[in-house]
Design a protein around this motif. Structure first.
Motif, PDB file in Angstrom:
ATOM      1  N   ILE A   1       0.835  -1.207   0.000  1.00  0.00           N
ATOM      2  CA  ILE A   1       0.000   0.000   0.000  1.00  0.00           C
ATOM      3  C   ILE A   1       0.869   1.256   0.000  1.00  0.00           C
ATOM      4  O   ILE A   1       0.629   2.194  -0.765  1.00  0.00           O
ATOM      5  N   VAL A   2       1.894   1.256   0.845  1.00  0.00           N
ATOM      6  CA  VAL A   2       2.787   2.420   0.911  1.00  0.00           C
ATOM      7  C   VAL A   2       3.524   2.611  -0.410  1.00  0.00           C
ATOM      8  O   VAL A   2       3.646   3.734  -0.920  1.00  0.00           O
ATOM      9  N   GLY A   3       4.031   1.503  -0.992  1.00  0.00           N
ATOM     10  CA  GLY A   3       4.763   1.598  -2.245  1.00  0.00           C
ATOM     11  C   GLY A   3       3.915   2.152  -3.376  1.00  0.00           C
ATOM     12  O   GLY A   3       4.339   3.048  -4.114  1.00  0.00           O
ATOM     13  N   LEU A   4       2.697   1.649  -3.526  1.00  0.00           N
ATOM     14  CA  LEU A   4       1.814   2.127  -4.592  1.00  0.00           C
ATOM     15  C   LEU A   4       1.388   3.573  -4.351  1.00  0.00           C
ATOM     16  O   LEU A   4       1.290   4.369  -5.299  1.00  0.00           O
ATOM     17  N   THR A   5       1.166   3.924  -3.090  1.00  0.00           N
ATOM     18  CA  THR A   5       0.777   5.301  -2.772  1.00  0.00           C
ATOM     19  C   THR A   5       1.899   6.277  -3.095  1.00  0.00           C
ATOM     20  O   THR A   5       1.669   7.324  -3.722  1.00  0.00           O
ATOM     21  N   LEU A   6       3.121   5.947  -2.675  1.00  0.00           N
ATOM     22  CA  LEU A   6       4.251   6.824  -2.966  1.00  0.00           C
ATOM     23  C   LEU A   6       4.528   6.887  -4.466  1.00  0.00           C
ATOM     24  O   LEU A   6       4.941   7.930  -4.992  1.00  0.00           O
ATOM     25  N   GLY A   7       4.306   5.767  -5.160  1.00  0.00           N
ATOM     26  CA  GLY A   7       4.473   5.771  -6.609  1.00  0.00           C
ATOM     27  C   GLY A   7       3.498   6.713  -7.288  1.00  0.00           C
ATOM     28  O   GLY A   7       3.875   7.457  -8.211  1.00  0.00           O
ATOM     29  N   MET A   8       2.256   6.693  -6.855  1.00  0.00           N
ATOM     30  CA  MET A   8       1.252   7.598  -7.418  1.00  0.00           C
ATOM     31  C   MET A   8       1.594   9.052  -7.106  1.00  0.00           C
ATOM     32  O   MET A   8       1.456   9.931  -7.968  1.00  0.00           O
ATOM     33  N   GLU A   9       2.055   9.308  -5.906  1.00  0.00           N
ATOM     34  CA  GLU A   9       2.417  10.678  -5.539  1.00  0.00           C
ATOM     35  C   GLU A   9       3.608  11.171  -6.349  1.00  0.00           C
ATOM     36  O   GLU A   9       3.651  12.334  -6.755  1.00  0.00           O
ATOM     37  N   ALA A  10       4.575  10.276  -6.578  1.00  0.00           N
ATOM     38  CA  ALA A  10       5.723  10.668  -7.394  1.00  0.00           C
ATOM     39  C   ALA A  10       5.314  10.915  -8.842  1.00  0.00           C
ATOM     40  O   ALA A  10       5.781  11.870  -9.488  1.00  0.00           O
ATOM     41  N   ALA A  11       4.431  10.058  -9.367  1.00  0.00           N
ATOM     42  CA  ALA A  11       4.001  10.193 -10.762  1.00  0.00           C
ATOM     43  C   ALA A  11       3.205  11.471 -11.001  1.00  0.00           C
ATOM     44  O   ALA A  11       3.260  12.038 -12.095  1.00  0.00           O
ATOM     45  N   THR A  12       2.481  11.908 -10.003  1.00  0.00           N
ATOM     46  CA  THR A  12       1.651  13.106 -10.156  1.00  0.00           C
ATOM     47  C   THR A  12       2.341  14.363  -9.660  1.00  0.00           C
ATOM     48  O   THR A  12       1.800  15.465  -9.812  1.00  0.00           O
TER      49      THR A  12
ATOM     50  N   SER B   1       4.973  17.406  -9.714  1.00  0.00           N
ATOM     51  CA  SER B   1       5.536  18.200 -10.816  1.00  0.00           C
ATOM     52  C   SER B   1       7.002  17.858 -11.064  1.00  0.00           C
ATOM     53  O   SER B   1       7.504  17.994 -12.184  1.00  0.00           O
ATOM     54  N   THR B   2       7.715  17.421 -10.023  1.00  0.00           N
ATOM     55  CA  THR B   2       9.126  17.059 -10.172  1.00  0.00           C
ATOM     56  C   THR B   2       9.307  15.607 -10.597  1.00  0.00           C
ATOM     57  O   THR B   2      10.410  15.197 -10.964  1.00  0.00           O
ATOM     58  N   GLY B   3       8.237  14.823 -10.514  1.00  0.00           N
ATOM     59  CA  GLY B   3       8.334  13.417 -10.838  1.00  0.00           C
ATOM     60  C   GLY B   3       9.063  12.606  -9.788  1.00  0.00           C
ATOM     61  O   GLY B   3       9.448  11.461 -10.042  1.00  0.00           O
ATOM     62  N   MET B   4       9.245  13.184  -8.595  1.00  0.00           N
ATOM     63  CA  MET B   4       9.992  12.525  -7.531  1.00  0.00           C
ATOM     64  C   MET B   4       9.203  12.543  -6.231  1.00  0.00           C
ATOM     65  O   MET B   4       8.323  13.389  -6.031  1.00  0.00           O
ATOM     66  N   LYS B   5       9.529  11.610  -5.349  1.00  0.00           N
ATOM     67  CA  LYS B   5       8.966  11.586  -4.002  1.00  0.00           C
ATOM     68  C   LYS B   5      10.033  11.028  -3.072  1.00  0.00           C
ATOM     69  O   LYS B   5      10.480   9.900  -3.234  1.00  0.00           O
ATOM     70  N   TYR B   6      10.446  11.858  -2.135  1.00  0.00           N
ATOM     71  CA  TYR B   6      11.501  11.483  -1.189  1.00  0.00           C
ATOM     72  C   TYR B   6      12.768  11.022  -1.905  1.00  0.00           C
ATOM     73  O   TYR B   6      13.434  10.075  -1.487  1.00  0.00           O
ATOM     74  N   GLY B   7      13.093  11.702  -2.992  1.00  0.00           N
ATOM     75  CA  GLY B   7      14.344  11.433  -3.688  1.00  0.00           C
ATOM     76  C   GLY B   7      14.301  10.328  -4.718  1.00  0.00           C
ATOM     77  O   GLY B   7      15.318  10.023  -5.341  1.00  0.00           O
TER      78      GLY B   7
END
Length: 245
Positions: A105-116, A118-124
């Protein structure tokens, strides 16, 4: 160059994991040497994952906490599958399911946040590594549920569970050495794509062994009616010899 003790332990764990995993792959399956190399691999990978997660907690790096914990989960459940001789499940298996479900759940959530983002990144990290953990975690969780519902697994199911989980953990270790730290290697290795080959070869070998197990199963099934009562088929023994990891 100065390394903290925990970082040095992390580097040694990853390096020894890659070396012992490579040795285990090419040793005779079921042999004592294979078992020793496999044990070294398990310990090294637990050190790698545990130390990585610990350092990530200190540095507040959720992505690395996720990766280190997931690696430890894969290795631990693979080792349990290899060592468990009886068809059974226990509280550890339920705990593993809860853990991997949370990681998925955490992995998919962070993936969605990174994909959406503007920088295309989440926590590096970009979305790819998060989605990788999420998808593989979903596969693992599905396998855990099936095993718990069936009150255990045996034969080729047990071997396959051991094999693919260990190989995915091996891939994570290889990628953390050859891709994540590409700057430590000679320029020709970076230019030729050799580092990517070294990183992905655990998955290539996993595919080979999974296919070979499937063919062995089909061969034994078709050959079974021809066996005499004095020489009953021993599929489990053959599968154990060719399973890899």
């Amino acid at each position: 160059m100065h390394f903290s003790p925990i970082l040095l332990l992390h580097i040694c764990g990853g390096t020894l994991g890659v070396l012992s995993g490579t040795v285990a792959i090419f040793l005779s399956k079921g042999s004592r040497r294979h078992a020793i190399a496999g044990t070294v691999f398990v310990i090294s990978m637990l050190v790698l994952g545990g130390s990585g997660a610990y350092m990530a907690i200190l540095k507040l790096q959720p992505g690395n906490i996720l990766g280190g914990t997931f690696t430890s989960y894969l290795v631990a459940t693979s080792w349990i599958a290899a060592k468990r001789k009886q068809v059974s499940t226990g509280v550890i298996d339920w705990g593993a399911l809860v853990l991997v479900s949370a990681l998925t759940i955490v992995g998919l959530t962070l993936g969605m946040e990174a994909a959406t983002n503007s920088t295309g990144m989440k926590y590096g990290y970009p979305a790819g590594p998060y989605f990788f953990i999420g998808v593989v975690g979903l596969m693992a969780a599905t396998g855990d549920v099936r095993m718990l519902i069936g009150h255990g697994i045996s034969g080729t199911q047990r071997i396959a569970r051991h094999l693919w989980r260990m190989c995915f953990a091996f891939f994570i270790a290889s990628a953390s050495v050859f891709i994540a730290r590409a700057h430590l290697f000679p320029a020709f290795m970076r230019r030729t794509g050799l580092l990517y080959l070294l990183s992905f070869y655990p998955l290539v070998l996993m595919t080979f062994w999974m296919i070979r197990i499937r063919f062995a199963r089909g061969f034994k099934a078709s050959d079974a009616p021809q066996q005499t009562k004095e020489r009953p088929p021993s599929f489990h023994g053959q599968a154990a010899r060719i399973s890899g990891f």
